[in-house]
Design an enzyme around this catalytic site. Sequence first.
Site, PDB file in Angstrom:
ATOM      1  N   ARG A 140      17.182  66.202  39.798  1.00 45.47           N
ATOM      2  CA  ARG A 140      15.629  66.151  38.434  1.00 45.47           C
ATOM      3  C   ARG A 140      15.692  64.362  38.037  1.00 45.47           C
ATOM      4  O   ARG A 140      16.101  64.198  36.847  1.00 45.47           O
ATOM      5  CB  ARG A 140      16.231  66.919  37.127  1.00 45.47           C
ATOM      6  CG  ARG A 140      18.083  66.204  36.212  1.00 45.47           C
ATOM      7  CD  ARG A 140      17.878  66.565  35.113  1.00 45.47           C
ATOM      8  NE  ARG A 140      19.131  66.412  34.998  1.00 45.47           N
ATOM      9  CZ  ARG A 140      19.868  66.441  33.181  1.00 45.47           C
ATOM     10  NH1 ARG A 140      19.021  66.517  32.765  1.00 45.47           N
ATOM     11  NH2 ARG A 140      21.139  66.349  33.306  1.00 45.47           N
TER      12      ARG A 140
ATOM     13  N   GLY B 190      14.462  70.531  36.910  1.00 42.46           N
ATOM     14  CA  GLY B 190      14.075  69.234  36.657  1.00 42.46           C
ATOM     15  C   GLY B 190      14.105  68.359  35.815  1.00 42.46           C
ATOM     16  O   GLY B 190      13.584  66.709  35.979  1.00 42.46           O
TER      17      GLY B 190
ATOM     18  N   ARG C 273      27.698  56.280  43.942  1.00 43.46           N
ATOM     19  CA  ARG C 273      28.851  57.466  43.873  1.00 43.46           C
ATOM     20  C   ARG C 273      30.070  57.646  44.616  1.00 43.46           C
ATOM     21  O   ARG C 273      29.760  57.891  46.439  1.00 43.46           O
ATOM     22  CB  ARG C 273      28.029  59.051  43.344  1.00 43.46           C
ATOM     23  CG  ARG C 273      27.283  58.209  42.454  1.00 43.46           C
ATOM     24  CD  ARG C 273      26.741  59.624  42.296  1.00 43.46           C
ATOM     25  NE  ARG C 273      25.063  59.262  41.913  1.00 43.46           N
ATOM     26  CZ  ARG C 273      24.539  60.151  40.063  1.00 43.46           C
ATOM     27  NH1 ARG C 273      25.718  60.562  40.337  1.00 43.46           N
ATOM     28  NH2 ARG C 273      23.763  59.900  40.003  1.00 43.46           N
TER      29      ARG C 273
ATOM     30  N   ASP D 233      30.894  63.224  41.766  1.00 41.00           N
ATOM     31  CA  ASP D 233      29.571  62.672  41.637  1.00 41.00           C
ATOM     32  C   ASP D 233      29.492  61.755  41.039  1.00 41.00           C
ATOM     33  O   ASP D 233      28.197  61.291  40.491  1.00 41.00           O
ATOM     34  CB  ASP D 233      28.805  63.426  42.402  1.00 41.00           C
ATOM     35  CG  ASP D 233      29.090  64.552  40.783  1.00 41.00           C
ATOM     36  OD1 ASP D 233      30.039  64.953  40.887  1.00 41.00           O
ATOM     37  OD2 ASP D 233      28.117  65.065  40.510  1.00 41.00           O
TER      38      ASP D 233
ATOM     39  N   ASP E 278      26.503  58.490  33.711  1.00 44.41           N
ATOM     40  CA  ASP E 278      26.432  60.493  33.543  1.00 44.41           C
ATOM     41  C   ASP E 278      27.272  60.440  32.233  1.00 44.41           C
ATOM     42  O   ASP E 278      27.920  61.362  32.310  1.00 44.41           O
ATOM     43  CB  ASP E 278      26.629  61.751  34.926  1.00 44.41           C
ATOM     44  CG  ASP E 278      25.439  61.248  35.403  1.00 44.41           C
ATOM     45  OD1 ASP E 278      24.279  60.805  35.207  1.00 44.41           O
ATOM     46  OD2 ASP E 278      25.687  61.490  37.086  1.00 44.41           O
TER      47      ASP E 278
END
Length: 460
Positions: A84, A117, A177, A242, A252
Amino acid sequence: MVELAQSYAAAVPELSVPWRADAPPDPALVWLNEPLARELGYDPAHLRGEQGIAMLTGQIEGTTAQAYAGHQFGSANPQLGDGRAVLLGDLVDTAGTRRDLHLKGAGRTPFARGGDGKAPLGPMLREAVVGEWLHAVSVPTTRALAVLTTGERIAPRQGVTPEPGALLVRVAASHLRVGTVEYAAWHLDRDALRALVEHATERHHPGAASPIELLESVGRAQAELVAQWMLLGFVHGVMNTDNMTLSGEGIDYGPCAVLDVHRRGAVFSSIDRGGRYAYGNQPGIALWNLSRFAETLLPLIDEEAPDRAVERATAVLEDYEGWYLDAYALGLARKLGVSGSRDEVLDLGEQLFAQLEAQEVDHTGFFRALEADDGATLLEDREWFRRWEGMREGSPAGSPLLVPRNAHLESALRASHLGDLGPVHDLLRAVAAPFERHPGLEHLEGPGEGAEDVVTFCGT
Ligand code: AMP
Ligand code: MG
């Protein structure tokens, strides 16, 4: 307008696909990070204009969705990628550093699998708040340049009420990552893997002369990052490979939180039922992730002799504990205002944290009280204070007064969901200058009500 380059797609074309973000029906800026905009070379007024909004919503040429894989909760997932999100591109900022601009909530991409998404406003604001706070306390982190609403109502992540759709424009040293290298190692040929590793080295660890030195350099960066998190009581919440960068920036911030009461086993994520990513597990998890990273590098470390490659990588990973403990003890000595050998400082800390946990003392509150010479009111253990006095040198320093407390963050996000952005703007202002008192915002200093019941949701 600063032109965006596509350095990543140029360096390793196999690792992304050209992709354009959905055009939002009615985009509106909720928050623009003006100091960061200027740092990047943008005029904030321009970003607020038509052309600026077009860029911030991804309506520009050259954007891509990135492929990556990863280990999630310990299990290999060969195919993740930006489900997304799109990479808008990269630029060289006013300090001469290359940085990525990335858009989250941009609509389904070829990596979206079952996802819609989209991104709801609350979690995008959470990521912005946490990034600004970590940056303000000098911890390497990705940051938000802007949060926008799209004008859509999207399917609710919890409950039944549709949520406002949002976009987060994220600035990162890069979006490389551990999972990106896993993808290359698992799906691509040796040349592509080598191109990726060379790109990462050049971009983030130019001092590393070989893949084994890259492993060491990434290991040191991650050890220092996690040491800073531990000293702040920060729980990332989903340290999958990740979600671990090669640059050493945190990334994140989904189900993350800051400790109120000190608790080694603290978990805030609704999906982390086994407590894999609990507060106290983070240093060990970073090493676990680095071991997965090391595995991807083996064919480049020694092409002829796999056993020798394993030996060399293992020797590097064995140093991780020392890097971590050095960084942690150094930071802890500063917070406590003590001097001593690494073991003495670690031992003093261990005793302290056992007490904080047993007496259910607030992590942030204790260190601030110590700076104000008031720690004794929070901790009954006279013996600990005697030991501490014996090691004192200078004043305790470096602990923030303000952290994005769970209860305040949750209530600010709830208000934003209902259309009142005041509380989240207050919180953003407070955490961006976390060492000073903010008149009128004193309520944000304490844990607030209901703090211990907070659960945050992943994949939102
Ligand atoms: P995250 O938890 O944000 O790190 O996401 C983990 C993976 O799930 C990444 O590959 C994301 O791109 C993907 N993902 C998360 N939410 C969505 C969504 N709403 N639609 C599509 N993909 C998503
Ligand atoms: Mg992620």
